[in-house]
Design an enzyme around this catalytic site. Structure first.
Site, PDB file in Angstrom:
ATOM      1  CE  LYS A 111      -3.712  -0.017   2.646  1.00  0.00           C
ATOM      2  NZ  LYS A 111      -4.775   0.207   3.643  1.00  0.00           N
ATOM      3  CE  LYS A 168      -3.242  -3.005  10.162  1.00  0.00           C
ATOM      4  NZ  LYS A 168      -3.798  -1.986   9.284  1.00  0.00           N
ATOM      5  CG  ASP A 216      -6.582  -1.810  11.649  1.00  0.00           C
ATOM      6  OD1 ASP A 216      -6.350  -1.409  10.503  1.00  0.00           O
ATOM      7  OD2 ASP A 216      -7.183  -2.885  11.870  1.00  0.00           O
ATOM      8  CB  SER A 241      -6.750   7.775   9.114  1.00  0.00           C
ATOM      9  OG  SER A 241      -7.152   6.490   9.567  1.00  0.00           O
ATOM     10  CB  ALA A 257     -11.737   2.035   1.985  1.00  0.00           C
TER      11      ALA A 257
HETATM   12  P1  NAI Z   1     -15.538   0.896  11.079  1.00  0.00           P
HETATM   13  O1  NAI Z   1     -15.387  -0.182  12.083  1.00  0.00           O
HETATM   14  O2  NAI Z   1     -15.687   2.305  11.520  1.00  0.00           O
HETATM   15  O3  NAI Z   1     -16.805   0.604  10.130  1.00  0.00           O
HETATM   16  C1  NAI Z   1     -17.089  -0.635   9.575  1.00  0.00           C
HETATM   17  C2  NAI Z   1     -18.598  -0.719   9.396  1.00  0.00           C
HETATM   18  O4  NAI Z   1     -18.892  -1.912   8.681  1.00  0.00           O
HETATM   19  C3  NAI Z   1     -19.374  -0.782  10.719  1.00  0.00           C
HETATM   20  O5  NAI Z   1     -20.377   0.216  10.738  1.00  0.00           O
HETATM   21  C4  NAI Z   1     -19.957  -2.181  10.713  1.00  0.00           C
HETATM   22  O6  NAI Z   1     -21.221  -2.258  11.357  1.00  0.00           O
HETATM   23  C5  NAI Z   1     -20.076  -2.458   9.237  1.00  0.00           C
HETATM   24  N1  NAI Z   1     -20.143  -3.874   8.870  1.00  0.00           N
HETATM   25  C6  NAI Z   1     -19.488  -4.926   9.425  1.00  0.00           C
HETATM   26  N2  NAI Z   1     -19.814  -6.062   8.784  1.00  0.00           N
HETATM   27  C7  NAI Z   1     -20.686  -5.722   7.822  1.00  0.00           C
HETATM   28  C8  NAI Z   1     -21.382  -6.446   6.828  1.00  0.00           C
HETATM   29  N3  NAI Z   1     -21.253  -7.768   6.704  1.00  0.00           N
HETATM   30  N4  NAI Z   1     -22.209  -5.774   5.987  1.00  0.00           N
HETATM   31  C9  NAI Z   1     -22.369  -4.436   6.099  1.00  0.00           C
HETATM   32  N5  NAI Z   1     -21.729  -3.694   7.024  1.00  0.00           N
HETATM   33  C10 NAI Z   1     -20.914  -4.332   7.868  1.00  0.00           C
HETATM   34  O7  NAI Z   1     -14.302   0.714  10.097  1.00  0.00           O
HETATM   35  P2  NAI Z   1     -13.698   1.781   9.081  1.00  0.00           P
HETATM   36  O8  NAI Z   1     -12.600   2.521   9.724  1.00  0.00           O
HETATM   37  O9  NAI Z   1     -14.812   2.509   8.419  1.00  0.00           O
HETATM   38  O10 NAI Z   1     -13.009   0.813   8.013  1.00  0.00           O
HETATM   39  C11 NAI Z   1     -13.766   0.173   6.996  1.00  0.00           C
HETATM   40  C12 NAI Z   1     -12.831  -0.702   6.165  1.00  0.00           C
HETATM   41  O11 NAI Z   1     -11.819   0.105   5.572  1.00  0.00           O
HETATM   42  C13 NAI Z   1     -12.099  -1.768   7.000  1.00  0.00           C
HETATM   43  O12 NAI Z   1     -11.938  -2.910   6.180  1.00  0.00           O
HETATM   44  C14 NAI Z   1     -10.738  -1.140   7.259  1.00  0.00           C
HETATM   45  O13 NAI Z   1      -9.738  -2.104   7.475  1.00  0.00           O
HETATM   46  C15 NAI Z   1     -10.535  -0.390   5.939  1.00  0.00           C
HETATM   47  N6  NAI Z   1      -9.613   0.721   6.073  1.00  0.00           N
HETATM   48  C16 NAI Z   1      -9.871   1.733   6.970  1.00  0.00           C
HETATM   49  C17 NAI Z   1      -8.991   2.781   7.085  1.00  0.00           C
HETATM   50  C18 NAI Z   1      -9.259   3.933   7.992  1.00  0.00           C
HETATM   51  O14 NAI Z   1      -8.527   4.934   7.908  1.00  0.00           O
HETATM   52  N7  NAI Z   1     -10.265   3.879   8.837  1.00  0.00           N
HETATM   53  C19 NAI Z   1      -7.737   2.825   6.298  1.00  0.00           C
HETATM   54  C20 NAI Z   1      -7.614   1.766   5.324  1.00  0.00           C
HETATM   55  C21 NAI Z   1      -8.512   0.738   5.250  1.00  0.00           C
END
Ligand code: NAI
Length: 363
Positions: free
Chosen positions: A75, A87, A122, A153, A265
């Site tokens: 990345k 990580k 994370d 982030s 993402a």
């Molecule tokens: P978050 O934990 O804030 O949000 C994830 C959302 O997905 C939650 O609202 C959850 O209820 C929902 N969810 C879980 N399983 C689900 C399903 N089967 N169907 C529909 N919704 C579902 O996480 P965040 O920070 O928004 O990250 C989202 C993705 O992006 C993750 O995979 C993370 O690893 C990736 N990511 C995040 C970054 C960041 O800066 N926050 C950076 C790079 C990647």
């Protein structure tokens, strides 16, 4: 939120590219058990978030941290960042064992690596948690702005994914304009909510899904134009944007997908590396997740290098060009986008190892 699944394997086509250092950390007094994996620091200090998750076994945690850290190397290299990849995982249920003492102790373990590893947030680790970790170490990014960090982030990750999506649309339909496109966003958390907001602003018609009722309620209240659905992976949309957890692209789910473009993402979207081939066979354009989701770590690297916060959006917008470059390379060479992105990352690291001028470093 339901427990995240362990990440799918990162496309590891380069066996000559092993981990540099894997450190196990234990502190019985606070219950801390953590693993820090530094994959490659050729391009700079190894940056990557800490995940706090109730892994069933230490072996499961190790597998996850090895895959995630390798993914960070790709990345960061593809995004042209002067950072290596790493990580960390903390083993245990954050809802029950997370404490200030545990986080501070973890910070001291990070400090003991002397800056070779720089941590960030994370799943399971918030900006406020990073403030506490920061009491034990100087090598922490993404603390709250009141504590001197650049904050969560998520919004910049969404902004980067939005630009990756525009680039994918340009490659697919000849225009980056998303007005009138239909987009299905899966996950309405820190990243997904913000991506939905940007898409609505750009004139797209958005269908969204989340398993969390409060997350859906927030969208219903604040973004009433969005159609909420049970799930979006098989919805009749132009673009499917996974922003929940990884591994949704499987040999079972791919035949049901109706979108022409997949770009989001969520980390490690392919359940296994071979399913990218199935997407290509169905004529679906997939933007590798480690290309589309670099906005967060771009913010982290900017914080590390003390680049002013107001310059970060401009840096994140470069994800448009990176996505275009990856998709062009794939088309020209007749290879899949995942392989093109990996080749790009690998070439940059090999050039840096050979001492060649790193022309890809941000100016
Ligand atoms: P978050 O934990 O804030 O949000 C994830 C959302 O997905 C939650 O609202 C959850 O209820 C929902 N969810 C879980 N399983 C689900 C399903 N089967 N169907 C529909 N919704 C579902 O996480 P965040 O920070 O928004 O990250 C989202 C993705 O992006 C993750 O995979 C993370 O690893 C990736 N990511 C995040 C970054 C960041 O800066 N926050 C950076 C790079 C990647």
């Amino acid at each position: 939120m339901s427990a995240p699944q362990p990440s799918a394997p990162v496309l590891g086509r380069f066996p000559d590219f092993p981990h540099e250092q894997v450190t196990f950390c234990q502190d019985p007094e606070t219950g801390l058990r953590a693993i820090i994996a530094i994959h490659d620091s050729t391009l700079g200090p190894a940056v990557g978030g800490t995940r706090f998750h109730p892994y069933a076994t230490e072996a499961e945690a190790l597998t996850d941290v090895l895959r995630l850290s390798r993914g960070m190397t790709y990345k960061n290299a593809v995004a042209g960042l002067p950072c290596g990849g790493a990580k960390a995982v903390i083993i245990g249920d954050p809802d029950t064992i997370k404490s200030e003492a545990l986080l501070e102790t973890y910070g001291r373990f990070v400090q003991s690596l002397g800056g070779r590893y720089v941590t960030a947030g994370d799943v399971g680790i918030s900006a406020a948690d990073l403030d506490v970790i920061g009491r034990g170490t100087d090598h922490v990014l993404g603390r709250t702005t009141s504590a001197g960090g650049y904050g969560d982030s998520g919004p910049m990750t969404a902004y980067g994914a939005f630009h990756a999506l525009r680039a994918a649309a340009a490659a697919r339909w000849g225009t980056a304009d998303l007005a009138g496109r239909t987009v299905g966003v899966e996950g309405l958390g820190k990243v997904g909510y913000e991506l939905v907001r940007l898409l609505v602003e750009a004139g797209a018609t958005v269908t969204a899904a989340d398993i969390s009722a409060p997350a859906r309620e927030r969208v219903r209240r604040e973004l009433p134009a969005v159609l909420l659905a049970e799930r979006v992976i098989d919805a009749p949309v132009d673009i499917y944007a996974p922003c929940a957890l990884g591994a949704t692209l499987t040999s079972d789910s791919i035949p049901t997908i109706r979108a022409a473009v997949i770009c989001g993402a969520a980390n490690n979207q392919l359940a296994t590396p071979d399913v990218e081939e199935q997407l290509a066979e169905r004529g679906i354009l997939w933007v590798p997740d480690f290309v589309a989701s670099a906005g967060g770590v771009t913010t982290g690297c900017a914080e590390y290098r003390r680049i002013p916060l107001e310059e970060v959006p401009g840096q994140v917008e470069r994800i448009f060009d990176t996505t275009t470059e990856v998709l062009d390379l794939a088309r020209r060479q007749g290879i899949l986008p995942g392989a093109a992105a990996e080749d790009l990352a690998h070439t940059r690291i090999q050039q840096a190892r050979a001492g060649l001028k790193p022309g890809y470093l941000p100016r």
